[in-house]
Every structure is written in C-alpha cells, then in structure tokens.
Write an enzyme that holds these catalytic residues in place. Sequence first.
Site, PDB file in Angstrom:
ATOM      1  N   LYS A  83       0.855  -1.194   0.000  1.00  0.00           N
ATOM      2  CA  LYS A  83       0.000   0.000   0.000  1.00  0.00           C
ATOM      3  C   LYS A  83       0.887   1.239   0.000  1.00  0.00           C
ATOM      4  O   LYS A  83       1.782   1.375   0.844  1.00  0.00           O
ATOM      5  CB  LYS A  83      -0.892  -0.035   1.244  1.00  0.00           C
ATOM      6  CG  LYS A  83      -2.181   0.723   1.113  1.00  0.00           C
ATOM      7  CD  LYS A  83      -3.056   0.388   2.304  1.00  0.00           C
ATOM      8  CE  LYS A  83      -4.339   1.157   2.302  1.00  0.00           C
ATOM      9  NZ  LYS A  83      -5.093   0.952   3.527  1.00  0.00           N
TER      10      LYS A  83
HETATM   11  C1  E4P Z   1      -8.435   2.081   3.466  1.00  0.00           C
HETATM   12  O1  E4P Z   1      -7.626   1.337   2.997  1.00  0.00           O
HETATM   13  C2  E4P Z   1      -8.303   2.710   4.770  1.00  0.00           C
HETATM   14  O2  E4P Z   1      -7.609   1.814   5.609  1.00  0.00           O
HETATM   15  C3  E4P Z   1      -9.608   2.997   5.454  1.00  0.00           C
HETATM   16  O3  E4P Z   1     -10.702   2.582   4.680  1.00  0.00           O
HETATM   17  C4  E4P Z   1      -9.734   4.367   6.000  1.00  0.00           C
HETATM   18  O4  E4P Z   1     -10.966   4.505   6.630  1.00  0.00           O
HETATM   19  P1  E4P Z   1     -11.304   5.694   7.658  1.00  0.00           P
HETATM   20  O5  E4P Z   1     -11.485   6.943   6.869  1.00  0.00           O
HETATM   21  O6  E4P Z   1     -12.563   5.250   8.328  1.00  0.00           O
HETATM   22  O7  E4P Z   1     -10.119   5.774   8.590  1.00  0.00           O
END
Ligand code: E4P
Length: 217
Positions: A83
Amino acid sequence: MKFFVDTGNIGEIRELQEAGLIDGVTTNPSLVLKADRPIKELLEEICEVTDGPVSGEVASLELDDMMREGKILSDIAPNIVIKLPLTLPGLKACKRFTEQGLKTNVTLCFSANQAILAAKASATYISPFVGRLDDTNINGMDLIADIRRIYDNYSFETQILAASIRTGNHVREAALVGADVVTVPAATLKALVKHPLTDKGLKSFVADWKSTGQTIK
Ligand code: E4P
C-alpha cells in the site's frame, strides 16, 4: 463485488474469514497502532488466516525508503499487497513494484485525476476514501462513480477499492456504481445482516414452531 475487512484485529479477521464473508484485508498505520503489534508480525498472522489480498502500508514518504519497506512487506507472504500513498514518489514506487510483478494499492485518493494517475502507474487497486470526502460535504460515492466511468472509458485494469466505508448505505451504493471491492470495518460488515423485519419474522416463527409441539428429527 469483493469484500475486504478494514482492520488489524486478528479475532475480527478470523471470525469473518471462517464465515466465508471476506475476500481480503486492508490495514493502514492507524489500524496497526490500534492493534498495538509489530507490523511484520501482524501481517504475517493475517496472511496465515487468509490467502486473499492483504494490504500493508509503507511508512516512508521518500521513493528509496518506500521501495525498501515495500520489499520487506512483500517478503512476508505472497498475498501481501503493498500500500502506497497517492504522491509522486508513491506512484513511482507503484510503477516499479508492478514491473517486479508485485501487487499494489494506492491509497488516500480523493479525486478522479489522482485515480487516473494511479491507473497510469499500473496500480492493482486504487483506494478512494468515501467517508472522509463525505466528512467535507463532498459526495464520496460520486467519486467512485466517476472513476468507474473513466476506467471503463479507457479499459484501465486498476481495480476500484472503495475505502473509508462507514455505513451499510455506502456498501449498497458502492455495489450499485460498480466498485470492484469495498473495504469495510468489521462492525459495519457484520451489521449488514441485520433487518428489523428479519428479527420480527423470526420471532413469530420461533413462537409458532413452539406451539406446534414438534421437533425435527
Ligand atoms: C483504506 O484502505 C483505509 O484503511 C480505510 O478505509 C480508512 O478509513 P477511515 O477513513 O474510516 O479511517
């Protein structure tokens, strides 16, 4: 549409995996903090529970450091997805990892133009953050729909991974506009099963069955 669970909690992942409800897992630095465990150990254990794609995020912002960290993460297990943040160095790293045959997830996407760049960098997944856009009074689901249309216009193969999903409505809308994947917190995912009419109907079936005096044997 595929379901990923957005968590670093092994218990949650195990339960949903055993129920056959998830196809993969996403994590991020905040979820690692919450899990309060060393990232390599955590990702290793997640990859023992599921052989679906497991996103692990690099921490550095410089290209060389991202390349080094991404390699360390990808060596944990074959199903690791690296990522990377949606920055110029992040996109360069994405291109290089893709050329090496590794899977990538470009995260923190908030515009269609960013999503185009991620597709040009041959990302495996693009993660537009629906809930965080909604928080700023911009409709996050419109972004998913725009990216779907653009990717289809040009046959980009990058998969749209709708992220920052907060509600059942987000899940339904993501499915309607054609997201390839949604990543959902475990509690939101489990809440999808609930419907008051299901509960009401079940209550009356249980009562009526009791009145029959029968057992199934
Ligand atoms: C995506 O990969 C992120 O880990 C996640 O969906 C972020 O979500 P949030 O905005 O609820 O922290």
